[in-house]
Enzyme design. Structure first.
Site, mmCIF file in Angstrom:
data_model
loop_
_atom_site.group_PDB
_atom_site.id
_atom_site.type_symbol
_atom_site.label_atom_id
_atom_site.label_comp_id
_atom_site.label_asym_id
_atom_site.label_seq_id
_atom_site.Cartn_x
_atom_site.Cartn_y
_atom_site.Cartn_z
ATOM 1 N N LYS A 79 41.298 6.843 1.775
ATOM 2 C CA LYS A 79 41.785 5.486 2.082
ATOM 3 C C LYS A 79 40.844 4.346 1.691
ATOM 4 O O LYS A 79 41.137 3.590 0.780
ATOM 5 C CB LYS A 79 42.149 5.394 3.554
ATOM 6 C CG LYS A 79 43.406 6.203 3.887
ATOM 7 C CD LYS A 79 43.900 5.911 5.282
ATOM 8 C CE LYS A 79 45.307 6.415 5.516
ATOM 9 N NZ LYS A 79 45.425 7.842 5.841
ATOM 10 N N PHE A 117 46.743 14.810 11.680
ATOM 11 C CA PHE A 117 47.458 14.410 10.469
ATOM 12 C C PHE A 117 46.552 14.645 9.276
ATOM 13 O O PHE A 117 45.446 14.093 9.207
ATOM 14 C CB PHE A 117 47.884 12.933 10.521
ATOM 15 C CG PHE A 117 48.649 12.538 9.289
ATOM 16 C CD1 PHE A 117 49.989 12.889 9.156
ATOM 17 C CD2 PHE A 117 48.043 11.853 8.255
ATOM 18 C CE1 PHE A 117 50.696 12.551 8.000
ATOM 19 C CE2 PHE A 117 48.757 11.512 7.105
ATOM 20 C CZ PHE A 117 50.083 11.864 6.983
ATOM 21 N N ASP A 150 37.997 15.933 7.871
ATOM 22 C CA ASP A 150 38.944 15.047 7.192
ATOM 23 C C ASP A 150 38.574 13.616 7.573
ATOM 24 O O ASP A 150 38.948 13.114 8.627
ATOM 25 C CB ASP A 150 40.385 15.380 7.606
ATOM 26 C CG ASP A 150 41.399 14.440 6.943
ATOM 27 O OD1 ASP A 150 40.992 13.404 6.398
ATOM 28 O OD2 ASP A 150 42.607 14.757 7.003
HETATM 29 C C1 LIG Z 1 46.122 8.997 5.539
HETATM 30 C C2 LIG Z 1 45.521 10.290 5.866
HETATM 31 C C3 LIG Z 1 45.759 11.423 5.060
HETATM 32 C C4 LIG Z 1 46.702 11.393 3.888
HETATM 33 O O1 LIG Z 1 46.332 10.475 2.904
HETATM 34 P P1 LIG Z 1 47.404 10.006 1.802
HETATM 35 O O2 LIG Z 1 46.594 9.173 0.859
HETATM 36 O O3 LIG Z 1 48.466 9.240 2.521
HETATM 37 O O4 LIG Z 1 47.937 11.219 1.167
HETATM 38 C C5 LIG Z 1 45.126 12.589 5.410
HETATM 39 N N1 LIG Z 1 44.297 12.671 6.465
HETATM 40 C C6 LIG Z 1 44.038 11.598 7.254
HETATM 41 C C7 LIG Z 1 43.096 11.746 8.405
HETATM 42 C C8 LIG Z 1 44.669 10.387 6.992
HETATM 43 O O5 LIG Z 1 44.436 9.347 7.789
#
Ligand SMILES: *Cc1c(COP(=O)(O)O)cnc(C)c1O
Length: 400
Positions: free
Chosen positions: A250, A136, A221
């Site tokens: 986050k 994701f 990421d």
């Molecule tokens: C939450 C998340 C995203 C996206 O972040 P948003 O602030 O919701 O756009 C991307 N990569 C990872 C691994 C995530 O946990």
């Protein structure tokens, strides 16, 4: 307004993309939140690994209030002290290396990384990107192109970017997909939305070797995993697999919306003037919040707390003997209670009834990503209640 009225008004006013969430929250203090009807819950999800200092932390209130009063917004036409201090602090945490771009969210941090990868690829005859199945990376079109969850990716494709997916954690599959025509490899240090799924030991050391051997960029990421979640500032430290590009969001703002893309070493100079931008990115209020989060994590020893209380939480779950519970995985204060079947939605509801907010991240996985200030006693209050929560989930399954 009462919770049921808020829920019905929400249902009429919003697009149906989230459904209607089960609880309307009104306020919080520490690891506790109260709903619109005055019911208290122990918050074990922290707004999806975001509220790292919990709720109402004085350091965050002070930083945000003072900055909002002094200057709330500049745009990128002007610079300001909080963003400079924040970029410098992130560089410090990366051993003095890295050039920073500040965004407003996780998906935007990944858009920045993707544009870096595309530019790097065009300059070097590299045209494809490799990412992992079930990954994701966000909901905007670039980040969605990198996302390996078919259910959310397929309805909006094709994307015009050559992204090739490999099984997560399989170094041989990665080696087969990454060659000198590959621009970048995008990977989460542990797959969060897939259910807090860690790779096998040694995987990221292999990722680093494969990228070094072929010249592909390793983009980590760390939007969910960084800023103390695993007991370290960055999860890549656990295997010492230093990325070329790092994305954060986050936990960084402690609840205020901020994302960052950091390009390390020579990759800090991939963008030229004019290549990227954001009106709100690096907003003074959000930058001040992030500085307060980073300072407070250090001052209150929250990396150590995440590691220690994370062990208490995991040990407490592992000690529960219940037919619905298969085990626990993850690191620090980022865990999944793994269930023996698709019981997570019922278990999430039963936990809520018992006063605990958790997240059915997958049909068979309950995600726990509490504030980094969680105490051992709070962790034990949940693990102590877990058998009866699972009993209630099993009973609900029988009824339906
Ligand atoms: C939450 C998340 C995203 C996206 O972040 P948003 O602030 O919701 O756009 C991307 N990569 C990872 C691994 C995530 O946990």
């Amino acid at each position: 307004m009462r919770g049921d009225e808020l829920r019905s008004r929400y249902a009429a006013a919003f697009m149906p993309n989230y459904g209607v969430p089960p609880v309307a929250l009104a306020r919080g203090e520490g690891c506790r939140v109260w709903d619109a009807d005055g019911r208290a819950y122990l918050d074990l999800i922290a707004g999806i690994a975001v509220s790292s200092l919990g709720h109402g932390h004085p350091a965050l209130i002070e930083a945000v209030s003072a900055q909002a009063a002094a200057l709330a917004h500049t745009s990128n036409l002007f610079l300001h002290e909080p963003e400079v201090l924040l970029a410098e602090r992130l560089r410090e945490l990366l051993d003095g290396d890295g050039r920073v771009f500040l965004a407003n969210s996780g998906t935007e941090a990944n858009e920045c990384a993707l544009k870096l990868a595309i530019k790097y690829g065009r300059a070097n005859g590299r045209s494809h990107i490799v990412a992992a199945e079930n990954s994701f990376h966000g909901r905007t079109l670039g980040a969605l192109a990198l996302t390996g969850k078919q259910a959310i990716r397929e309805p909006f494709g094709p994307y015009g970017i050559d992204v090739r997916f490999v099984p997560y954690g399989d170094a041989d599959a990665l080696a087969a997909a990454v060659d000198e025509h590959c621009a970048a490899v995008f990977l989460e240090p542990t797959q969060g939305e897939a259910g807090v799924v860690p790779p096998p030991d040694g995987y990221f050391a292999a990722v680093r070797r494969i990228c070094d051997a072929t010249g592909a960029l390793f983009v980590a990421d760390e939007i969910q995993s960084a800023i103390g979640r695993t007991g370290a500032w960055f999860a890549w430290r656990h295997e010492n697999a230093r990325p070329d590009v790092l994305t954060l969001a986050k936990g960084l703002g402690g609840g205020l919306p901020i994302g960052a893309c950091v390009a390390l070493g020579e990759h800090g100079e991939i963008f030229a003037k004019g290549d990227h931008g954001s009106t709100f990115g690096g907003n003074p209020v959000n930058a001040a919040a992030a500085l307060a989060v980073l300072a407070t994590i250090e001052k209150e020893g929250l990396l150590g707390n995440a590691a220690q209380v994370g062990e208490v939480l995991a040990a407490g779950i592992a000690a529960v003997d219940h037919p619905l519970l298969a085990g626990v995985r993850g690191r620090g204060l980022w865990r999944a209670a793994v269930l023996t079947g698709p019981h997570a939605p019922a278990a999430e509801a039963a936990a809520r009834d018992a006063g605990f907010l958790v997240n059915a991240v997958q049909p068979d996985a309950l995600r726990l990503a509490p504030p980094l200030i969680l105490t051992a006693a709070e962790a034990e209050s949940f693990t102590g209640a877990l058998p009866s929560i699972l009993d209630a989930a099993a009973a609900a399954a029988k009824e339906s």
